[in-house]
Design a protein around this motif. Structure first.
Motif, PDB file in Angstrom:
ATOM      1  N   LYS A  17       0.849  -1.182   0.000  1.00 28.58           N
ATOM      2  CA  LYS A  17       0.000   0.000   0.000  1.00 28.58           C
ATOM      3  C   LYS A  17       0.886   1.234   0.000  1.00 28.58           C
ATOM      4  CE  LYS A  17      -3.446  -2.238   2.901  1.00 28.58           C
ATOM      5  NZ  LYS A  17      -4.033  -2.240   4.240  1.00 28.58           N
ATOM      6  N   GLY A  73       2.653   4.320   1.239  1.00 29.99           N
ATOM      7  CA  GLY A  73       2.934   4.746   2.606  1.00 29.99           C
ATOM      8  C   GLY A  73       3.377   3.637   3.530  1.00 29.99           C
ATOM      9  N   GLU A  74       3.424   2.385   3.056  1.00 30.06           N
ATOM     10  CA  GLU A  74       3.960   1.281   3.861  1.00 30.06           C
ATOM     11  C   GLU A  74       5.454   1.171   3.590  1.00 30.06           C
ATOM     12  OE1 GLU A  74       0.688  -2.151   4.694  1.00 30.06           O
ATOM     13  OE2 GLU A  74       1.871  -2.328   2.894  1.00 30.06           O
ATOM     14  N   TRP A  75       6.224   1.181   4.652  1.00 25.39           N
ATOM     15  CA  TRP A  75       7.677   1.111   4.537  1.00 25.39           C
ATOM     16  C   TRP A  75       8.190  -0.120   5.257  1.00 25.39           C
ATOM     17  CZ3 TRP A  75      10.210   4.497   1.457  1.00 25.39           C
ATOM     18  CH2 TRP A  75       9.494   5.630   1.060  1.00 25.39           C
ATOM     19  N   GLU A  94       9.838   0.870  -0.071  1.00 23.03           N
ATOM     20  CA  GLU A  94       8.435   1.279  -0.004  1.00 23.03           C
ATOM     21  C   GLU A  94       7.639   0.147  -0.612  1.00 23.03           C
ATOM     22  OE1 GLU A  94       5.371   4.950  -0.727  1.00 23.03           O
ATOM     23  OE2 GLU A  94       7.219   4.920  -1.876  1.00 23.03           O
ATOM     24  N   TYR A 141       6.181  -0.121   8.468  1.00 16.85           N
ATOM     25  CA  TYR A 141       6.304   1.093   9.258  1.00 16.85           C
ATOM     26  C   TYR A 141       5.503   2.188   8.564  1.00 16.85           C
ATOM     27  CZ  TYR A 141      10.150  -1.374  11.454  1.00 16.85           C
ATOM     28  OH  TYR A 141      10.898  -2.302  12.120  1.00 16.85           O
ATOM     29  N   THR A 142       5.108   3.189   9.328  1.00 17.14           N
ATOM     30  CA  THR A 142       4.280   4.254   8.772  1.00 17.14           C
ATOM     31  C   THR A 142       5.080   5.337   8.066  1.00 17.14           C
ATOM     32  OG1 THR A 142       4.260   5.394  10.892  1.00 17.14           O
ATOM     33  CG2 THR A 142       2.415   3.914  10.434  1.00 17.14           C
ATOM     34  N   SER A 143       6.417   5.329   8.252  1.00 16.17           N
ATOM     35  CA  SER A 143       7.238   6.345   7.593  1.00 16.17           C
ATOM     36  C   SER A 143       8.588   5.756   7.205  1.00 16.17           C
ATOM     37  CB  SER A 143       7.451   7.558   8.501  1.00 16.17           C
ATOM     38  OG  SER A 143       8.310   7.223   9.574  1.00 16.17           O
ATOM     39  N   GLU A 192      10.976   5.756  10.237  1.00 16.81           N
ATOM     40  CA  GLU A 192      10.811   4.611  11.154  1.00 16.81           C
ATOM     41  C   GLU A 192      11.499   3.376  10.593  1.00 16.81           C
ATOM     42  OE1 GLU A 192       7.017   3.567  12.942  1.00 16.81           O
ATOM     43  OE2 GLU A 192       6.307   5.576  12.442  1.00 16.81           O
TER      44      GLU A 192
END
Length: 83
Positions: A11, A13-15, A26, A39-41, A44
């Motif tokens: 998705k 924004g998924e890291w 990503e 992670y959300t960023s 992170e």
């Protein structure tokens, strides 16, 4: 009909942090066995290994997960007495 669909693209924004290539991705590029996340960023994910070290240290020092220290008391097997 399969119970779970194999997701080939993450998705937005998924890291993830790939353990094999030691890089941030990503979306899931590498197999799940070789990565931490999601992670959300990106930041992170970049700190994934530091986060894992911190969590391991917390777990290793958590008294709920350990019985008495090895070798008896904190002073050693003889309890700090000289013989």
């Amino acid at each position: 009909m399969p119970l779970f669909k194999k997701r080939t693209v993450g998705k937005p924004g998924e890291w993830f942090y790939c353990l094999e290539h030691q890089k941030v991705e990503e979306g899931p590029e590498c197999p799940a066995k070789d990565r931490f996340g999601p992670y959300t960023s990106r930041t992170e994910a970049e700190h994934a290994m530091a986060t894992a070290r911190e969590r391991n240290l917390q777990w290793e020092n958590d008294p709920k997960w350990h019985d008495a220290p090895e070798g008896g008391s904190e002073d050693g097997p003889e309890g700090g007495r000289e013989g």
